[in-house]
Design a protein around this motif. Structure first.
Motif, PDB file in Angstrom:
ATOM      1  N   LYS A 127       0.835  -1.209   0.000  1.00  0.00           N
ATOM      2  CA  LYS A 127       0.000   0.000   0.000  1.00  0.00           C
ATOM      3  C   LYS A 127       0.869   1.258   0.000  1.00  0.00           C
ATOM      4  CE  LYS A 127      -3.983  -2.026   2.414  1.00  0.00           C
ATOM      5  NZ  LYS A 127      -4.752  -2.039   3.678  1.00  0.00           N
TER       6      LYS A 127
ATOM      7  N   THR B 252      -4.832   2.750  -4.284  1.00  0.00           N
ATOM      8  CA  THR B 252      -4.946   1.481  -3.579  1.00  0.00           C
ATOM      9  C   THR B 252      -5.289   0.404  -4.589  1.00  0.00           C
ATOM     10  OG1 THR B 252      -7.271   1.968  -3.094  1.00  0.00           O
ATOM     11  CG2 THR B 252      -5.648   2.551  -1.411  1.00  0.00           C
TER      12      THR B 252
ATOM     13  N   LYS C 127     -10.472  -0.589  -3.208  1.00  0.00           N
ATOM     14  CA  LYS C 127      -9.878  -0.366  -1.897  1.00  0.00           C
ATOM     15  C   LYS C 127      -9.451  -1.669  -1.223  1.00  0.00           C
ATOM     16  CE  LYS C 127     -12.638   3.826  -1.176  1.00  0.00           C
ATOM     17  NZ  LYS C 127     -13.666   4.491  -0.341  1.00  0.00           N
ATOM     18  N   ASP C 128     -10.287  -2.719  -1.332  1.00  0.00           N
ATOM     19  CA  ASP C 128      -9.954  -3.989  -0.705  1.00  0.00           C
ATOM     20  C   ASP C 128     -10.659  -5.123  -1.428  1.00  0.00           C
ATOM     21  OD1 ASP C 128     -12.648  -4.087   0.295  1.00  0.00           O
ATOM     22  OD2 ASP C 128     -12.025  -2.848   1.982  1.00  0.00           O
TER      23      ASP C 128
END
Length: 499
Positions: A423, A430, A461-462
């Motif tokens: 990151k 991201t 983001k994830d």
């Protein structure tokens, strides 16, 4: 007439004074018809001619193509693709032939189409032959993870290569092809290179075989890696050059082109090469055992800045500061403590912290070594036995198991969250890490290690967010993924599979 001569002589002196210090100087005697002394010619060095050098070294530089095997549903590729169906209707006037379907599954069980293994291209890089019997040096990242490696020579011969060994820490790999009397390059001495000397790179940027670029050595011992001080040059190096040789004007290899500094993914005037001396130390171990062994002390270290050095009474800022001592390590057994500063290893001075892991890593495990420490204003010598730096095999095994347990989403991707280090490297953007690619994603060229930054117009983001977005995709429309691989990013279009 006498007055006229004096006037010109005076004018000449005035002009001499006016332009003195510039690139043009007038001398009064010349205007007066007086003979002038010869002015020494300035020696101007011409640009070098690389033609003979390229003819001599080019044949030993190879193109390296890697592939991987993926499992796909049996039948004609693209049978469920609307574009392919339209192609058949428009150009042949008939529907696309139906493919044989899967056998009827027992009642209550889901039909699973039969799978077939397909070999797809994974990447392209460069390399060079170091022995007439077919040993080839390249970068670890060029061949790591490949199922098959193909080596192509300038005379169009292509060989299937065997990976002898890969060392990710130094980004060096050794592969072998079955051949005899092959052209090979002469190895130079990377310790003797000088900043400013001319060098050339030969490789396959963007799959353009045997492309030659030239430049100079910009810096030596550039501290960018854990175990290697790299050679910095301004030679044009682009994706595909990785693994190719950096050659001096004597036709000797002094490095392996490995990295570029880039904000765009292309050449920006800064490239890095692994010194050939270091690369051969690794290659010799890979050839002997298929792996590289390194020494270990069991300490975490940091830099010693000028303020710390002055506060502790050190004559200058040098050494490696011990930040933590690992339990049960050689360092703990030898009595090292947090706050110690390691000044020397086996008599060799530690100028900066990164020097220590290189020296220790190059020491054979089991060797008794001596550390010179600075502790509380006093120097002392400590003896210890260096142990082997273990590869985290168990962690890799557990990680592999967890990836196998994942279920691929509609794009054929298994993804996971980035580590804090990843990151930080990507900041301010991201993304998610690709753990495995199959089906549509594999056919589109995605592979493990890629980073997905964006899905259509949404930043990722994830992993949870990404899989949620994939689940909501329209199966009739193509999805655009912004994918980063190495230092480059590009959009890849994939059609989600049917639910």
């Amino acid at each position: 007439m006498k007055m006229r001569i004096q006037f010109f002589a005076s004018l000449g002196k005035t002009l001499s004074a006016a332009v003195l210090g510039t690139s043009v100087i007038f001398f009064a005697p010349a205007l007066c018809g007086v003979a002038t002394p010869a002015v020494a010619a300035v020696s101007v060095a011409g640009l070098p001619d690389f033609t003979e050098l390229v003819e001599k070294t080019g044949p030993a530089v190879v193109n390296i193509r890697t592939t991987e095997k993926i499992k796909t549903p049996q039948g004609m590729p693209g049978a469920d693709d609307e574009d392919m169906q339209e192609f058949f209707r428009r150009f042949f006037g008939v529907p696309m032939p139906r493919q044989p379907g899967p056998k009827e599954a027992p009642r209550g069980r889901k039909q699973v189409p039969p799978q077939q293994e397909e070999e797809v291209q994974r990447g392209v890089g460069s390399g060079f032959i170091i022995s007439a019997d077919g040993y080839v040096l390249t970068n670890a990242h060029v061949v790591d993870g490949a199922d098959e490696v193909y080596v192509k020579l300038t005379d169009k011969r292509e060989f299937k290569a065997k990976i002898i060994g890969v060392d990710k820490r130094t980004d060096v790999a050794l592969v072998k092809v079955d051949g005899a009397n092959l052209p090979r390059l002469t190895l130079g001495d990377s310790d003797k290179i000088k900043v400013g000397e001319w060098v050339i790179a030969i490789g396959s940027p963007f799959d353009l075989d045997n492309t030659v670029t030239a430049g100079i050595v910009s810096a030596k011992a550039r501290d960018t890696g854990d175990y290697l001080p790299l050679i910095q040059t301004d030679v044009a190096v682009n994706p595909g050059n990785s693994g190719g040789p950096l050659i001096n004007m004597r036709g000797e290899v002094i490095g392996i082109n490995s990295q570029i500094y880039s904000r765009s993914g292309g050449y920006m005037g800064i490239s890095f090469a692994v010194p050939i001396d270091e690369a051969m130390r690794v290659a010799d171990q890979l050839k002997a055992s298929g792996r590289v062994t390194r020494g270990r002390l069991g300490v975490q270290i940091g830099e010693v800045n000028r303020d710390v050095a002055e506060s502790l009474g050190l004559p200058k800022a040098q050494g490696a500061l011990v930040a933590r001592v690992e339990t049960g390590s050689p360092a703990e057994k030898a009595g090292l403590e947090a706050g110690d500063i390691i000044l020397k290893f086996n008599g060799v001075s530690i100028d900066k912290a990164s020097d220590l892991p290189r020296l220790v890593g190059g020491t054979k495990p089991g060797t008794r070594s001596t550390l010179t420490l600075w502790r509380k204003g006093v120097t002392r010598d400590v003896s210890l036995v260096v142990t082997e730096l273990e590869v985290e095999k168990q962690a890799k095994k557990d990680d592999k198991k967890s990836k196998q347990e994942q279920v691929a989403n509609a794009l054929g991707l298994n993804v996971s969250d980035l580590t804090d280090a990843q990151k930080k490297e990507l900041a301010p953007t991201t993304g998610v890490l690709v753990d495995a690619a199959e089906g549509a994603a594999a056919r589109a060229g995605l592979r493990a290690g890629d980073i997905i930054l964006r899905l259509n117009n949404t930043d990722i983001k994830d992993a949870q967010q990404f899989n949620g977005l994939v689940a909501k995709l329209d199966r009739k429309k193509m999805a655009a993924l912004l994918v980063r691989r190495g230092d480059t990013s590009q959009f890849v279009s994939i059609r989600p599979s049917a639910s």
